[in-house]
Design a protein around this motif. Structure first.
Motif, PDB file in Angstrom:
ATOM      1  N   PRO A 152      54.833  30.505  46.139  1.00 31.24           N
ATOM      2  CA  PRO A 152      55.223  30.927  44.787  1.00 31.24           C
ATOM      3  C   PRO A 152      55.135  32.437  44.606  1.00 31.24           C
ATOM      4  O   PRO A 152      55.656  32.974  43.633  1.00 31.24           O
ATOM      5  CB  PRO A 152      54.226  30.203  43.893  1.00 31.24           C
ATOM      6  N   PHE A 153      54.482  33.112  45.557  1.00 27.47           N
ATOM      7  CA  PHE A 153      54.268  34.542  45.419  1.00 27.47           C
ATOM      8  C   PHE A 153      55.491  35.356  45.835  1.00 27.47           C
ATOM      9  O   PHE A 153      55.481  36.581  45.734  1.00 27.47           O
ATOM     10  CB  PHE A 153      53.044  34.960  46.238  1.00 27.47           C
ATOM     11  N   GLN A 154      56.554  34.680  46.304  1.00 26.55           N
ATOM     12  CA  GLN A 154      57.840  35.325  46.578  1.00 26.55           C
ATOM     13  C   GLN A 154      58.947  34.474  45.974  1.00 26.55           C
ATOM     14  O   GLN A 154      59.814  33.962  46.671  1.00 26.55           O
ATOM     15  CB  GLN A 154      58.044  35.529  48.084  1.00 26.55           C
TER      16      GLN A 154
ATOM     17  N   ASP B 106      46.378  37.684  44.518  1.00 26.19           N
ATOM     18  CA  ASP B 106      45.016  38.096  44.176  1.00 26.19           C
ATOM     19  C   ASP B 106      44.512  37.449  42.889  1.00 26.19           C
ATOM     20  O   ASP B 106      43.304  37.458  42.614  1.00 26.19           O
ATOM     21  CB  ASP B 106      44.939  39.618  44.033  1.00 26.19           C
ATOM     22  N   ASP B 107      45.436  36.895  42.103  1.00 25.10           N
ATOM     23  CA  ASP B 107      45.053  36.251  40.846  1.00 25.10           C
ATOM     24  C   ASP B 107      44.598  34.795  41.037  1.00 25.10           C
ATOM     25  O   ASP B 107      44.253  34.131  40.055  1.00 25.10           O
ATOM     26  CB  ASP B 107      46.217  36.284  39.858  1.00 25.10           C
ATOM     27  N   TYR B 108      44.621  34.303  42.296  1.00 27.49           N
ATOM     28  CA  TYR B 108      44.341  32.892  42.535  1.00 27.49           C
ATOM     29  C   TYR B 108      43.305  32.742  43.650  1.00 27.49           C
ATOM     30  O   TYR B 108      43.449  33.323  44.725  1.00 27.49           O
ATOM     31  CB  TYR B 108      45.635  32.153  42.908  1.00 27.49           C
ATOM     32  N   SER B 109      42.285  31.957  43.392  1.00 20.48           N
ATOM     33  CA  SER B 109      41.228  31.742  44.369  1.00 20.48           C
ATOM     34  C   SER B 109      41.774  31.034  45.605  1.00 20.48           C
ATOM     35  O   SER B 109      42.592  30.104  45.488  1.00 20.48           O
ATOM     36  CB  SER B 109      40.112  30.881  43.760  1.00 20.48           C
ATOM     37  N   PRO B 110      41.313  31.425  46.794  1.00 20.17           N
ATOM     38  CA  PRO B 110      41.715  30.702  48.011  1.00 20.17           C
ATOM     39  C   PRO B 110      41.320  29.229  47.979  1.00 20.17           C
ATOM     40  O   PRO B 110      41.927  28.413  48.679  1.00 20.17           O
ATOM     41  CB  PRO B 110      40.962  31.452  49.124  1.00 20.17           C
ATOM     42  N   THR B 111      40.330  28.866  47.163  1.00 19.62           N
ATOM     43  CA  THR B 111      39.907  27.467  47.101  1.00 19.62           C
ATOM     44  C   THR B 111      40.984  26.566  46.501  1.00 19.62           C
ATOM     45  O   THR B 111      40.918  25.341  46.653  1.00 19.62           O
ATOM     46  CB  THR B 111      38.626  27.313  46.270  1.00 19.62           C
TER      47      THR B 111
END
Length: 451
Positions: free
Chosen positions: A269-271, A282-287
């Motif tokens: 979704p980041f592209q 960076d706005d979303y936790s890797p978890t």
């Protein structure tokens, strides 16, 4: 936190996505079309037959239902398509929605497990399962069913495990689809999406008012930081027992971007569109487990839509059926490995190399370069230990593996056709009954064809 010690397979990744088939959707707003129209591509890649084959239908009622689109056998409502005011499409996304926990069982009581320092009882019952034998004869067997604070539990020879997954216990998906079908504007449609019946899916949207929208839809569990949630998890602490989801408004989404288009092809979704309107990782936790991988289809869609500021309907159709590999994707990279290798002595291998040297990365039915490249790709995906052949961007394979696959491909073509300059449409065929058609397209192309 070290979790490998609790896993029966320390190297195991619970989640392993494969997008062999895939889907595409892209929406183009009035600011990017030549005549101010709004376009939406609904392009879900499903098999030609079976339980998840698309069937087209038009639903109409006197109570306001007027929807055309695709559904699966047994579906009570249209799943993707349009009514008179709006339209939408889905593609599969791959967030981390499932967790597996290793339970510590009481050595003195096999039906108790440790949780927050206390032994808790498993819920134990017997589920009757009726098995049909012959004619009217049947036999009812009983299967042990176990439940923990995490959810269902299974006993194995190597341990006892609990499973927790997003959307557990929710059964309102068809109410949500009904509301999507009846929505008359973006507000009503988004309200239906907020209902949360679908535990996942990317969504592309467009309407007659000119709105375009992308949503990374998912019930994303809010998890405790500090654990590797892709591994088996300790099942003895409330730290690993998530109970809430990321709020809808915090999901990755793009509404009416300045670039005038959105796209998704089983991709990150980041592209979704052109910066600065993309969601930022960076706005979303890797978890949360939101994927960052891109597909060839997504990168090619960004290239086509991002370079054309005045898209006609004819161009829209051409882009939807595009058969060209993105220049930096795995297939051109694989071909370059063949071209960069030492010159072989075999005449047929040399002929194949010259064909690949002239290939434009297009998989149209007349292409002889596409034949060699895609057959080499199929062999590589079948024989390589590390290359999955699903998303054809950033794949792991060696020059030695590629050259071995190329040689086997040439040998196979000589065995079956007696030459290496065979048009792709002579091999890539759709056969149904008496219909036998040569096709263009290929794996992970916007004009996606797998076989």
């Amino acid at each position: 936190m070290i979790q490998q010690g609790i896993s029966p397979r320390p190297e195991a990744q619970i989640f392993d996505a494969d997008t062999h088939l895939g889907s595409n959707t892209f929406s183009i707003g009035p600011s990017r079309t030549s005549d101010g129209s709004t376009f939406l591509a609904v392009n879900s890649h499903q098999p030609w037959e079976g339980a998840v084959t698309w069937y087209e239908a038009h639903f109409h009622s006197e109570q306001g239902l007027d929807m055309t689109g695709g559904l699966f056998p047994g579906s009570p409502m249209i799943l993707v398509g349009h009514n008179r005011n709006l339209r939408w499409s889905f593609t599969v996304n791959h967030p981390d929605l499932v967790d597996t926990y290793v339970l510590e069982i009481n050595p003195d009581n096999p039906n108790q497990y440790l949780f927050n320092g206390e032994w808790l009882d498993l819920e134990v019952r017997q589920a009757p399962i009726k098995v049909k034998l012959l004619g009217n004869l049947s036999w009812t067997v009983k299967q042990e069913v176990l439940w923990s604070v995490y959810g269902p539990v299974v006993r194995q020879d190597h341990g006892t495990y609990a499973i927790r997954y997003a959307g557990m216990g929710l059964v309102d998906i068809w109410e949500q689809v009904y509301r999507l079908n009846k929505a008359t504007n973006f507000k009503e449609w988004q309200s239906a999406m907020r209902q949360g019946g679908f535990a996942s899916f990317n969504v592309g949207y467009a309407d007659r008012e000119g709105n375009i929208y992308y949503l990374y839809n998912a019930d994303l569990p809010i998890r405790t930081e500090g654990y590797d949630w892709s591994l088996y998890l300790p099942g003895d602490t409330s730290e690993t027992l998530w109970t809430q989801y990321l709020p809808f408004d915090d999901l990755p989404q793009v509404l009416n971007p300045a670039a005038g288009f959105t796209q998704n092809s089983n991709s990150s979704p980041f592209q979704t569109t052109l910066d600065p309107d993309n969601p930022h990782p960076d706005d979303y936790s890797p978890t949360l487990g939101i994927e960052t991988q891109m597909s060839n289809r997504a990168l090619r869609a960004l290239e086509l839509l991002g370079s054309d500021e005045s898209i006609t309907f004819e161009e829209f159709i051409l882009y939807k059926y595009d058969m060209t590999y993105w220049a930096d994707s795995d297939v051109p990279r694989m071909v370059q490995m063949i071209l960069d290798a030492p010159t072989p002595q075999d005449a047929d291998l040399l002929d194949g190399i010259e064909i690949l040297r002239d290939w434009d990365y297009d998989a149209d039915p007349e292409s002889i370069g596409a034949t060699i490249a895609i057959l080499t790709l199929y062999d590589l995906a079948r024989t390589s230990k590390s290359f999955l052949g699903s998303r054809l961007v950033g794949g792991e394979f060696t020059s030695e593996e590629v050259l071995d696959s190329y040689q086997r491909t040439v040998e196979s073509m000589l065995e079956h056709f007696g030459r290496v300059d065979v048009p792709w449409g002579d091999i890539n065929r759709l056969i149904r009954g008496n219909v036998d058609l040569g096709l263009g397209g290929g794996p992970d192309l916007l004009h996606a064809v797998g076989g």
